[in-house]
Design an enzyme around this catalytic site. Structure first.
Site, PDB file in Angstrom:
ATOM      1  N   TYR A   1       9.933 -35.049 -19.567  1.00  0.00           N
ATOM      2  CA  TYR A   1       8.511 -34.725 -19.585  1.00  0.00           C
ATOM      3  C   TYR A   1       7.903 -34.925 -18.205  1.00  0.00           C
ATOM      4  O   TYR A   1       8.484 -35.608 -17.360  1.00  0.00           O
ATOM      5  CB  TYR A   1       7.768 -35.590 -20.620  1.00  0.00           C
ATOM      6  CG  TYR A   1       7.713 -37.053 -20.267  1.00  0.00           C
ATOM      7  CD1 TYR A   1       6.698 -37.556 -19.450  1.00  0.00           C
ATOM      8  CD2 TYR A   1       8.680 -37.947 -20.732  1.00  0.00           C
ATOM      9  CE1 TYR A   1       6.663 -38.900 -19.106  1.00  0.00           C
ATOM     10  CE2 TYR A   1       8.646 -39.283 -20.398  1.00  0.00           C
ATOM     11  CZ  TYR A   1       7.627 -39.751 -19.578  1.00  0.00           C
ATOM     12  OH  TYR A   1       7.583 -41.075 -19.224  1.00  0.00           O
TER      13      TYR A   1
ATOM     14  N   GLU B   1      10.403 -46.051  -8.549  1.00  0.00           N
ATOM     15  CA  GLU B   1       9.419 -45.772  -7.495  1.00  0.00           C
ATOM     16  C   GLU B   1       9.839 -46.392  -6.169  1.00  0.00           C
ATOM     17  O   GLU B   1       9.153 -46.272  -5.161  1.00  0.00           O
ATOM     18  CB  GLU B   1       8.037 -46.281  -7.901  1.00  0.00           C
ATOM     19  CG  GLU B   1       7.998 -47.756  -8.260  1.00  0.00           C
ATOM     20  CD  GLU B   1       6.652 -48.210  -8.823  1.00  0.00           C
ATOM     21  OE1 GLU B   1       5.622 -47.657  -8.406  1.00  0.00           O
ATOM     22  OE2 GLU B   1       6.639 -49.127  -9.669  1.00  0.00           O
TER      23      GLU B   1
ATOM     24  N   LYS C   1       0.827  -1.189   0.000  1.00  0.00           N
ATOM     25  CA  LYS C   1       0.000   0.000   0.000  1.00  0.00           C
ATOM     26  C   LYS C   1       0.874   1.256   0.000  1.00  0.00           C
ATOM     27  O   LYS C   1       0.655   2.190  -0.790  1.00  0.00           O
ATOM     28  CB  LYS C   1      -0.910  -0.018   1.235  1.00  0.00           C
ATOM     29  CG  LYS C   1      -1.879   1.145   1.279  1.00  0.00           C
ATOM     30  CD  LYS C   1      -2.806   1.064   2.503  1.00  0.00           C
ATOM     31  CE  LYS C   1      -3.671  -0.177   2.492  1.00  0.00           C
ATOM     32  NZ  LYS C   1      -4.975   0.028   3.177  1.00  0.00           N
TER      33      LYS C   1
ATOM     34  N   ARG D   1      -3.376  -0.850  -6.403  1.00  0.00           N
ATOM     35  CA  ARG D   1      -2.590  -2.095  -6.341  1.00  0.00           C
ATOM     36  C   ARG D   1      -3.035  -2.972  -7.497  1.00  0.00           C
ATOM     37  O   ARG D   1      -4.102  -2.740  -8.095  1.00  0.00           O
ATOM     38  CB  ARG D   1      -2.796  -2.818  -5.014  1.00  0.00           C
ATOM     39  CG  ARG D   1      -4.243  -3.117  -4.741  1.00  0.00           C
ATOM     40  CD  ARG D   1      -4.443  -3.658  -3.334  1.00  0.00           C
ATOM     41  NE  ARG D   1      -5.880  -3.770  -3.078  1.00  0.00           N
ATOM     42  CZ  ARG D   1      -6.404  -4.075  -1.911  1.00  0.00           C
ATOM     43  NH1 ARG D   1      -5.612  -4.303  -0.880  1.00  0.00           N
ATOM     44  NH2 ARG D   1      -7.693  -4.175  -1.758  1.00  0.00           N
TER      45      ARG D   1
ATOM     46  N   GLY E   1       7.700 -42.816 -10.413  1.00  0.00           N
ATOM     47  CA  GLY E   1       6.407 -43.029  -9.784  1.00  0.00           C
ATOM     48  C   GLY E   1       6.473 -42.386  -8.418  1.00  0.00           C
ATOM     49  O   GLY E   1       6.761 -43.038  -7.424  1.00  0.00           O
ATOM     50  N   THR E   2       6.227 -41.075  -8.393  1.00  0.00           N
ATOM     51  CA  THR E   2       6.500 -40.348  -7.151  1.00  0.00           C
ATOM     52  C   THR E   2       5.471 -40.622  -6.061  1.00  0.00           C
ATOM     53  O   THR E   2       5.714 -40.283  -4.918  1.00  0.00           O
ATOM     54  CB  THR E   2       6.595 -38.829  -7.418  1.00  0.00           C
ATOM     55  OG1 THR E   2       5.517 -38.450  -8.270  1.00  0.00           O
ATOM     56  CG2 THR E   2       7.910 -38.492  -8.065  1.00  0.00           C
TER      57      THR E   2
ATOM     58  N   MET F   1      -5.271  -6.941   8.127  1.00  0.00           N
ATOM     59  CA  MET F   1      -4.616  -5.963   8.984  1.00  0.00           C
ATOM     60  C   MET F   1      -5.633  -4.874   9.347  1.00  0.00           C
ATOM     61  O   MET F   1      -6.724  -4.805   8.796  1.00  0.00           O
ATOM     62  CB  MET F   1      -3.409  -5.367   8.260  1.00  0.00           C
ATOM     63  CG  MET F   1      -2.418  -6.422   7.818  1.00  0.00           C
ATOM     64  SD  MET F   1      -1.809  -7.422   9.192  1.00  0.00           S
ATOM     65  CE  MET F   1      -0.899  -6.178  10.086  1.00  0.00           C
TER      66      MET F   1
ATOM     67  N   SER G   1      10.654 -43.650 -15.513  1.00  0.00           N
ATOM     68  CA  SER G   1       9.507 -42.813 -15.187  1.00  0.00           C
ATOM     69  C   SER G   1       9.358 -42.818 -13.677  1.00  0.00           C
ATOM     70  O   SER G   1       9.211 -43.879 -13.062  1.00  0.00           O
ATOM     71  CB  SER G   1       8.250 -43.358 -15.859  1.00  0.00           C
ATOM     72  OG  SER G   1       7.143 -42.554 -15.499  1.00  0.00           O
TER      73      SER G   1
ATOM     74  N   ARG H   1      -2.936   3.114   8.672  1.00  0.00           N
ATOM     75  CA  ARG H   1      -3.266   1.861   7.980  1.00  0.00           C
ATOM     76  C   ARG H   1      -2.031   0.972   7.888  1.00  0.00           C
ATOM     77  O   ARG H   1      -0.942   1.450   7.631  1.00  0.00           O
ATOM     78  CB  ARG H   1      -3.747   2.126   6.548  1.00  0.00           C
ATOM     79  CG  ARG H   1      -5.134   2.687   6.419  1.00  0.00           C
ATOM     80  CD  ARG H   1      -5.558   2.639   4.946  1.00  0.00           C
ATOM     81  NE  ARG H   1      -6.933   3.071   4.771  1.00  0.00           N
ATOM     82  CZ  ARG H   1      -7.291   4.341   4.561  1.00  0.00           C
ATOM     83  NH1 ARG H   1      -6.365   5.301   4.504  1.00  0.00           N
ATOM     84  NH2 ARG H   1      -8.576   4.641   4.401  1.00  0.00           N
TER      85      ARG H   1
ATOM     86  N   GLY I   1      -8.318  -7.478   4.523  1.00  0.00           N
ATOM     87  CA  GLY I   1      -9.026  -7.624   5.781  1.00  0.00           C
ATOM     88  C   GLY I   1      -8.198  -8.163   6.914  1.00  0.00           C
ATOM     89  O   GLY I   1      -8.667  -8.288   8.041  1.00  0.00           O
TER      90      GLY I   1
ATOM     91  N   CYS J   1       5.361 -39.760 -13.604  1.00  0.00           N
ATOM     92  CA  CYS J   1       3.962 -40.094 -13.855  1.00  0.00           C
ATOM     93  C   CYS J   1       3.156 -40.165 -12.579  1.00  0.00           C
ATOM     94  O   CYS J   1       2.017 -40.579 -12.575  1.00  0.00           O
ATOM     95  CB  CYS J   1       3.850 -41.406 -14.635  1.00  0.00           C
ATOM     96  SG  CYS J   1       4.497 -42.815 -13.735  1.00  0.00           S
TER      97      CYS J   1
ATOM     98  N   HIS K   1     -15.803  -8.399   1.039  1.00  0.00           N
ATOM     99  CA  HIS K   1     -14.846  -9.406   1.499  1.00  0.00           C
ATOM    100  C   HIS K   1     -15.128 -10.766   0.870  1.00  0.00           C
ATOM    101  O   HIS K   1     -14.222 -11.420   0.347  1.00  0.00           O
ATOM    102  CB  HIS K   1     -14.904  -9.503   3.026  1.00  0.00           C
ATOM    103  CG  HIS K   1     -14.000 -10.542   3.594  1.00  0.00           C
ATOM    104  ND1 HIS K   1     -14.412 -11.833   3.843  1.00  0.00           N
ATOM    105  CD2 HIS K   1     -12.683 -10.487   3.923  1.00  0.00           C
ATOM    106  CE1 HIS K   1     -13.400 -12.511   4.329  1.00  0.00           C
ATOM    107  NE2 HIS K   1     -12.334 -11.723   4.395  1.00  0.00           N
TER     108      HIS K   1
END
Lengths: 902, 902
Positions: free
Chosen positions: B870, B763, B24, B338, B784-785, B105, B782, B94, B103, B850, B461
Site C-alpha cells: 500500500y 527510514e 501539428k 489536436r 518513512g521516505t 514556437m 513502512s 509553422r 506559444g 507513509c 494564452h
C-alpha cells in the site's frame, strides 16, 4: 548402539583437542603424551557441559557411568580408591574452556576427603597438620564454589584462629588450629547453605562437576566473554586429576613459570615459587613468593628439570609457555602449560627471537603480534629526566614489582566500582589501588589508567590481567599500608588520600606522588618492532596512508611508514590565529560583498594555504597527497548562536545599545541566518563549493601553486583533490570542471605540468548507491566512514555517544560501537557496492578509506577483503595498520588453505 | 544510394507519425487523410531539425532539394508559383514538435510576398488594403521571428498610424496606412538587423526554416521543456502550407473551437471566432472574439460543416479536439487539430461521457485523467454564501471570462518577474494581473495563485496556460483599466494598487476586492469523479491508505476511499493544551524522578491517548490502523534553547534572580542537557523508547485499552504498532517483547483477544540494508521516505530547501526535488533491497510507504513496481493516489504488450 564419549583420560587427548577438552585439558593431555611428569587424571568434555546446561542441569546419559569407570581406573593407577576411608584417592576438580579466562572459573582441591578420611590421611602421612589443612581447604573451596557461601565468613574464621594462636601466617597454624577451623567451616556451611558438608566423596564429585558446569553461565564469566568477544557457545571442560601436594612441608611447594620473561621477552626461566603451599596460594598473592631462579639454591635438580621441561615444551609448542608445577616431597609434577601472556614488548622480542632461532616463520611472527600491542609500544612513557629528578627530590613513594610496563598518571581510587564510575562514565584518569585484585575488580581495572597492588607477584591476578589489558601495573608494593576504611594509604610516613594524583612507572615498578610528564617512544629505536613491520610490509596488499593536516604531521606519518597522505583537512588551516581572517571573509560573503570576499581570499587566505600545502608536498616527495576541499559549514567558524543571544540580550537589558551591541546584533543576524537544525546534513562540503565557488577555486589555486613551486624545486608531487560530501554525480559535473580549469591555469602560469587527480569522498549513502555514476567523474574514491556511518546508521556521533550509544554497546544492542569498528553488514555493504560499481565503470579507480576506521584492525581486514587500495589513519596508527593489513592477508591465506584439500 | 526522406507531403503522413512530423504536422496529415478540407502543404521532419542543430546549422544534404520539389508540387496543385511575381504562391511556416507547447514556437505567415508580389496580390484580389496588410504581416513576423527585431518598435509604428488615421482597431486602417506601415517596418529592419528585408521568396523560406529550427533551442522553449519534463532530444518539425486568408473581408475570419467545452466538459462546439482576422489575431487576445456558436447567425452552413467535422474528428481520435480553422471568402479550411486541453472537471466529465458513448474503454478513461487534475477538483472553492454577500455589498469588482476554474486569493502584482519573486522566493500568495499574457509571463503564472487579464478570450494564452497549470484564471475582463506605470488598475471607479489583496473566482469569472473564505469541495457530489475512481479501484493493485492523527482525519480519509491508516503520529497528541502535561512528564524524567514520571503517564497521558485511539478505531472499523510510537526528541516539546538563553540573560542583566529566573535557569539547564547538534540523528524514535521504556509502554497500553474497548463495543479493530527509527534488529529485540507483554496484559485484563501486528518504520539506510534481519522481528515495514531521503541524500530538508536545495533543482543539479518525488536510483534502491530481503525472510511481510511521497504519482508508480502492499498519504491525496495506482498498472500493461509480439 554407540554412546557419546564424554570422558577422555589424559593419555587419550592431545593439544589439538582444545575445543572438546578445553585449553587446560588439552595442555595436560599433550604434556602427558610427550612424557612429562603429570599427575594422572581425565577430562569431562565441553560437550558434556553444554549438554547439561541445555537440559536443565541434567547430566547426559552415560556421563556418570563413564566418570565412575575413569575414577576407578585412576584409583587403580594410584593404588588408592575414591570413597575409601582407608586409602582415599584425592582429586582436584578444575574447569578449563577453549580460551583461557584467568580467575573466571572455579577449582576445588582435595576432593575425596571427609571426617574419616582426614584421620586416615593424617595417620598415613604422619602429618596431622597437613591433613587438617587439606581438609579445611576442601571444605573452604567447596563451600565457596559449590555451595556459594560468602568466603569472607570463612576467611574470618582463619584470621580469628591466627590471632588466637598468635601467629602471622597460615603455614604457622597448628593441626588443632586447622581442625577447629574445619569444624567452624562445617558449622557455617550448615547455617548458610542449609545443608551439611557432604561426607560422601561421590556426592562431592557430582556437586563439584555441576558447579563447574554452571559457572560457565555465571555473571563474571559471561561479562568476561562479552568483554573479550569470546563465544558463549563453547562450554567448559572439567579436569579431574589425582592430587599432588605442595603443602606437605618445606620440601614441597608450588610455582608458576614462563619459559621467557613475559615483560621483556628475554629468553630465561621466569616465574615464582612458594614453599609449602598449594598453587592457589601463589596465584592469590596473599604471600609473596620467591623468584623461581632462587629455587636452584635449595633444589638444584628440580630447577634443572624445570628448565629441561621448559625447553621441551617451547620446542614442542613453538611458543613461549606459562607452566604451573608442584613439588611434592621433592618430586616435580607439571600441572598445566599454556601459551603465556606477554607484554607488547615481549611479544615483539619473542617473535623476532623465535624467527632467529628457526622456531617459526616470519609470517607466523607477524601474525603473533596483536595490532593493539603495537599501539602499546608507541604509547608515551615518562620522561626519564623528570623521573630522575623526582627520585632525587624524594617524591618516589615506593618501589614494587614491575608487573606490566608503561606509564600511567591518575587519581588514586580504592575500589573498582568507583574506578569504573570515574574512569568510564566521567572520563577521568584514575589509578586503581588495591591490597590485591580479584576477578570482581576487572571492570575497575578496565576503566583505570593503571593498577597498584600491595600484595602479589608478577603472576598475580593484577599482573596477569594488567598485561593482557596493556595497562601499567606495579604489584606487590608491600611498603604500602592501605586503609580501605579511611580511604587512604600510607607509605614511608607519607599519607596519600583517595583522589590524590600519582604516577605509576610499570616498566620499572615505581610509584611517584606527582603527575609526571610523558614522552613519545622512539620508534627508530624499536629495532625488533621495525623488523616485524618490515616483514608485515612484505606480506600486506593494502597500502597504508595517513591523515595529516600540516608539514610536521606529514613528516611524522612518513616516519611511521605512511605511503601517502589520505586526508589533509584544509579547514584546520583556517583555525587558530587565522580564524579572524576567515571570519572576515565569511562576513563579506554574508553581506553580499563578493568583491571584498574575493579580495580576502586572494590577498590573505591564498598565501596562507599555499604555504601549508608546500610544507606537506615537501614532506611527501614522491608520494600521493589527498587534499580535501573545505568541508564544514561556515557557521562553525563564527561565534555560537547561544553566546551571541546571551551577549545581545544582556546588553539590551542593560540599555547598552551602542556600537558593541550593534556589531553583535549584526553578527547574531548572520549566525541566525546561517543556523541549521542538522548542520551535518546541511550546507557544507561540495554544496558550499557550488553555492560559493570562489572558496574552492582559491583552495585549488593554492594547492596547484604550491605543487608547481615544489615541482620546480625538484620535488616529485602528486596532489589529489578531494571534493567532499558528493550525493549526486551532477555536483561533480558542476564543480569539477571549474576547478580543473583553475588547475590548468596555474600550471600554464607556472610553466610546468604535474600529475594530479580529482576525486571525491564517499560519505553519503547515496554516493555509494550511485557509485557507478560518480566514477564517471571521480578518479578516486575515499570512504569517509565517520559520516557514512552517521548517515547510514542515522546516528549523530557527538550527540549519541553521550545519550544512548554507549548504553547500546553496554547492553549489547549494538555488537560494537560502529564508530570504532566498521559496521560491516550495513555501512560495509554500501562500501562493497561502491567499490564494485565504481570499478566497473572506471577500472583504474583508486579507492581508500580516511575515516577513523582506517586504523582499526577489524576494519582494516574488511578493507582488505573489499579490495581497497589503501587505508589512511592517524600517523600514530600507521604501524598498527601496517601489521593489521598483513594479518588480513595471513588470515585470508589460512581460510583458503582450509578450503583447499591438502 | 538511398537518401533520407526529410520532407513529407500532408498526404504521406498520419496521426501516428508525431515523433517525425510533430503534433501539428501529424494532425494536419491525418485530417488530410480522412478527407477534411485542409490547405495543401508538407512537413519538414524533426530529424531534419536535429540534424541541422547538430551540424552547426547546416541543412542535411538533399533537404533543400526535397523542399524545392515539394514547393514546386505545391505550386502545381495551387496553380501558382513560389517566387513568381505574377502569380505568387504564399505559404505559412509553422513549427510543431511532438508535444504541444503553446506559444513557445514561432510562425511566419504570407511567405512569398515581396515588393512586386504585393502589387500583384492587390491587383488579383482587387483588395489593396488586404494585400498590404498581408505584406506588413510577413515583414512584421519575419522581422520579429527570423531577424529578432524588437516587436515593440513595430507595434509602435502601427499605433502611430492608427492615431494618424484616427481609428481604434487595425481592421479599420486603410490600404495606404498599411503601405506606410510596411515601408516603416522595412526601414526598422534595415536599422535594427543591418540587412534588407529579403525580397527573394526562397531566401525568405530558407531563413524562416532555420529560424524555426533554432527556436527549438531558444531559452523560452528550453525553460518550458524543463518545466514540463519534456525531452530536449525531440526537435521540431516545420509545416509549410499554402496560405488561406481569414482577413480578406467580413466573409472571412479565423477561429478556434473545441469539440466539447474545455472548462465543463459539456458536449458542444465551444470556441471563438474573429471576423476579418488571421488566426494569430484570435490567439493573441488583442481583439475580443465572438463565441463560435454565434457564427450560425451569419454563416449557418459553415457552422454546420464545422459541427460535422468536429464529430468526424472526435470519432476518429476518440478524444476531444482543439481545432483551428479559417474561413476564406466563405470557404471553410481546417488548419490544425489536436487533443484539446481541458480543466480537471472537463477531463473527468469527458472521460466518463466517452465511456457512456462507447467511444473508449474504462481503463482508457482512467488513464486519461491526470492525478494532478484530481487534486484540482478537490481544491477548495469560495464559500458561495460569502460570494453572494460580497456581490450584494458591492465588493464584486468586475466580471470577466471564466477561463480556468477554481478559487484564488492573493496580492495584486503587475509583472511576471515580481510575481515570481514574491510567489516563489518569498512564498507569498499573489495574483498576476496583466493586459494580456505572453510566453514570457509563464514563470510569473507558475508562481501566482491565479491570473487576471484585461484582454483575450477563453482560448487566449492566459486561459490555455492557466487551465494547463490548474490555476484559476479570469480573462478578458475589459472593465479593468490597467496602468502599468502607476502600478494600479481602476474598475468602475475603484482603484486597486499593487499589493492589495483580491479574490478570483475562476469558475464564475468574478473578481472581488477582498480575501474570501474558501470551502472544501463536496467529494460526494463529484459523481463522475467517483465513477472514474471506482474504475481505477478495479484496476490498481496497490492499496491506498491515509496518514491521519485523529478521529476526524480518519473519517475524512475513509470518506476519500482510504483502506487503512498507514501512519498515526502519536506525538501530535501531545501538542496544544496537552503540551504542559507532557512537559511536566519530561521534567520529571530529567529530574530522575521515575515515580512522578510514571504517575503523570498513568494518570494523565494514558487517558488522553486512549480516547484519541478509540476515536480512530471507531472511524476505521474493519480496517487496519498503523500507530507510530513517539518519534521526535523530547526537547521538541520544551521551550527553545535560544529563547531560554535570552530570557535568563535578560533577567540576570537586570539583577532579577528571583523565582522566575531560577525556574528558567533550571529549564535552561535541562534543555542544554538535552540539546543535540543534529537532533534528526539523535535520541528519538525507538532509541527514546529503549532509554525510557515507560513512555512506549504507556502508549501501547493506551492503544490496546482503546482497541479492546472498541472491540467490546463490536468494532472490528486491527491495530498495528509501528516502532520508529530502527537501525539494528537488536533494538526491536529489546523493545518489542516489552511492548508485546503490555499488549498481552491488557488483553487479559479486558478479557478479549484482538488481532494486531508489531512492525517498524524503514527510514534509516541501515534498516533497509539489513531488512532481512529486521524482518525476523517486524511483521510489517513502512517506508518513512522523508527521513530515508534525508539520510540517504545527506540532506536536512528544513535547512536545505532554503540554503541550496531549490537552487540545485533550478540549476538542474538535481533532476527533481527528492522530497517531492522519490529518488528512485538512490533511495529507491534501498527500498527495493528492503522489500526483497524482508520478504525473503518473512513472505507475509506487509510493506507500505507513509512518507509524503505516498501521494506523489511518479513515486506511487515506483511503489507499484517495487510491489509494496500500500501507499499511505494525506487524506486529500487519497483520490489522487487511487488514480495514480491504477495508472501504474495500465502503464505496466502497455509496456508488457510492447514487449510481447502480437
Amino acid at each position: 548402539m554407540t554412546s557419546t564419549k564424554w570422558v577422555y583420560a589424559f593419555e587419550e587427548g592431545c593439544a589439538e583437542m582444545k575445543e572438546l577438552l578445553g585449553g587446560k585439558g588439552a595442555g595436560i593431555a599433550e604434556m602427558t603424551r610427550i612424557g612429562l611428569p603429570v599427575p594422572p587424571g581425565f577430562t569431562i568434555t565441553t560437550q558434556a557441559c553444554l549438554h547439561t546446561l541445555e537440559n536443565e542441569h541434567e547430566f547426559p546419559t552415560d556421563l556418570w557411568l563413564q566418570v565412575t569407570w575413569a575414577m576407578e581406573s585412576l584409583g587403580d593407577r594410584m593404588e588408592r580408591a575414591f570413597g575409601s576411608d582407608r586409602n582415599p584417592l584425592l582429586v582436584s576438580v578444575r574447569s578449563g574452556s577453549k580460551f583461557s579466562m584467568p580467575g573466571m572459573m572455579d577449582t576445588v582441591l582435595n576432593l575425596g576427603l571427609n571426617d574419616q578420611a582426614v584421620l586416615r590421611l593424617a595417620e598415613k602421612t604422619g602429618d596431622s597438620r597437613f591433613a587438617w589443612d587439606a581438609y579445611r581447604r576442601l571444605v573452604q573451596m567447596f563451600a565457596k564454589v559449590v555451595l556459594r557461601v560468602d568466603p569472607g565468613l570463612l576467611e574470618a574464621v582463619i584470621a580469628a584462629e591466627r590471632s588466637g594462636e598468635g601467629v602471622d601466617t597460615d603455614p604457622e597454624l597448628s593441626a588443632e588450629g586447622w581442625q577447629r577451623v574445619t569444624r567452624s567451616f562445617k558449622q557455617i556451611v550448615r547455617e548458610q547453605s542449609g545443608r551439611e558438608f557432604p561426607q560422601d566423596p561421590w556426592e562431592q564429585l557430582e556437586l563439584a562437576v555441576h558447579a563447574v558446569f554452571q559457572s560457565w553461565n555465571g555473571k563474571r564469566a559471561v561479562d568476561y566473554r562479552n568483554a573479550c568477544g569470546i563465544s558463549h557457545d563453547l562450554g567448559t571442560a572439567v579436569n579431574i586429576q589425582a592430587m599432588v601436594f605442595g603443602n606437605t612441608g618445606w620440601d614441597s611447594g608450588s610455582g608458576v613459570a614462563f619459559t621467557r620473561n613475559p615483560a621483556s621477552g628475554e629468553k630465561m626461566l621466569y616465574g615464582e615459587y612458594l614453599g609449602n603451599a598449594q598453587g592457589e596460594d601463589v596465584v592469590s598473592g596473599a604471600r609473596t613468593p620467591i623468584p623461581v631462579s632462587e629455587l636452584g639454591e635449595e633444589m638444584p635438580e628440580i630447577l634443572a628439570s624445570l628448565i629441561r621441561i621448559a625447553t621441551t615444551l617451547e620446542t614442542h609448542y613453538r611458543d613461549m609457555q606459562d607452566m604451573e608445577f608442584t613439588i611434592e616431597n621433592g618430586k616435580l609434577w607439571m600441572l598445566q602449560t599454556r601459551t603465556g601472556k606477554r607484554t607488547a614488548a615481549a611479544a615483539v622480542k619473542i617473535a623476532v627471537d623465535m624467527v632467529d632461532e628457526g622456531l617459526i616463520e616470519k609470517a607466523e611472527a607477524v601474525s603473533r603480534i596483536l595490532p593493539e600491542q603495537i599501539d602499546q609500544l608507541l604509547h608515551p612513557r615518562f620522561d626519564p629526566r623528570a623521573l630522575q629528578e623526582l627520585e632525587k627530590s624524594g617524591r618516589l613513594l615506593a618501589k614494587g614489582l614491575n608487573a606490566s610496563p608503561g606509564a600511567a598518571v591518575g587519581a588514586v581510587v580504592f575500589d573498582a566500582d568507583l574506578a569504573h564510575r570515574m574512569g568510564k562514565e566521567d572520563g577521568k584518569a584514575v589509578i586503581l589501588v588495591r591490597p590485591e585484585t580479584t576477578p570482581d575488580d576487572v571492570h575497575g581495572m578496565l576503566a583505570a589508567q593503571g593498577i597498584l597492588t600491595q600484595h602479589g607477584g608478577a603472576t598475580s591476578h593484577a599482573a596477569v590481567v594488567a598485561r593482557q589489558l596493556g595497562k601499567p601495573c606495579v604489584a606487590g608494593c608491600e611498603a604500602l599500608k592501605i586503609d580501605l576504611e579511611r580511604r587512604l594509604f600510607t607509605v614511608n610516613g607519607t599519607t596519600v588520600n583517595e583522589g590524590s594524583v600519582i604516577s605509576l612507572d610499570g616498566t620499572e615498578g615505581r610509584v611517584f606522588q606527582a603527575a609526571l610528564p610523558t614522552i613519545e617512544p622512539d620508534f627508530e629505536e624499536e629495532k625488533d618492532l621495525q623488523k616485524i613491520l618490515r616483514w608485515a610490509d612484505g606480506i600486506r596488499k593494502l597500502e597504508v596512508w595517513a591523515n595529516a593536516d600540516d608539514g610536521p604531521q606529514a613528516t611524522r606519518a612518513r616516519h611511521y611508514g605512511a605511503e601517502g597522505i589520505g586526508l589533509c583537512r584544509t579547514e584546520h588551516m583556517f583555525l587558530g590565529e587565522r580564524t579572524a581572517v576567515f571570519q572576515s571573509a565569511i562576513l563579506a560573503a554574508a553581506d553580499n560583498n563578493p568583491a571584498e570576499f574575493q579580495r580576502i581570499l586572494d590577498e590573505q587566505l591564498l598565501t596562507l594555504q599555499r604555504s601549508d600545502f608546500h610544507d606537506i608536498f615537501r614532506a611527501m616527495d614522491r608520494l600521493p597527497v589527498v587534499i580535501r576541499l573545505l568541508d564544514p559549514p561556515l557557521h562553525e567558524f563564527l561565534p555560537s548562536l547561544e553566546a551571541l543571544v546571551e551577549a545581545t540580550a544582556t546588553l539590551a537589558a542593560k540599555g547598552d545599545t551602542g556600537d558593541e551591541y550593534q556589531e553583535k546584533k549584526r553578527l547574531l543576524s548572520i549566525v541566525q541566518d546561517m543556523h541549521e537544525f542538522n548542520p551535518m546534513l546541511g550546507l557544507r562540503g561540495c554544496r558550499l563549493g557550488i553555492m560559493l565557488p570562489p572558496l574552492n577555486k582559491m583552495q585549488v589555486r593554492a594547492i596547484f601553486e604550491a605543487a608547481c613551486d615544489a615541482a620546480l624545486e625538484g620535488i616529485d608531487v602528486h596532489p589529489e583533490i578531494m571534493i567532499p560530501l558528493t550525493s549526486h554525480v551532477n555536483e561533480l559535473k558542476v564543480i569539477q570542471p571549474l576547478l580543473e580549469e583553475v588547475a590548468q591555469n596555474v600550471m600554464e602560469e607556472k610553466g610546468i605540468t604535474i600529475s594530479y587527480k580529482f576525486g571525491t569522498m564517499i560519505e553519503i549513502p547515496r554516493a555509494a548507491l550511485t557509485a557507478g555514476e560518480i566514477a564517471e567523474m571521480a578518479q578516486f574514491f575515499s570512504f569517509g566512514t565517520n559520516d557514512l556511518t552517521q548517515m547510514t546508521y542515522g546516528i549523530s556521533r557527538d550527540d549519541a555517544e553521550r545519550k544512548f550509544l554507549l548504553a547500546y554497546v553496554e547492553q549489547c544492542i549494538l555488537p560494537k560501537n560502529p564508530f570504532q569498528a566498521i559496521d560491516q553488514i550495513g555501512v560495509g555493504r554500501l562500501m562493497e557496492i561502491a567499490v564494485e560499481e565504481g570499478r566497473a565503470v572506471r577500472p583504474s579507480l583508486e579507492v581508500g578509506i580516511c575515516g577513523e576506521h582506517g586504523g582499526e584492525p577489524d576494519s582494516i581486514e574488511f578493507c582488505h577483503r573489499t579490495k581497497l587500495n589503501y587505508v589512511s589513519c592517524s600517523p600514530y596508527r600507521v604501524p598498527v595498520a601496517r601489521l593489521a593489513a598483513a594479518h588480513a592477508v595471513v588470515k585470508e591465506q589460512k581460510e583458503k588453505e582450509q578450503l583447499v584439500p591438502a
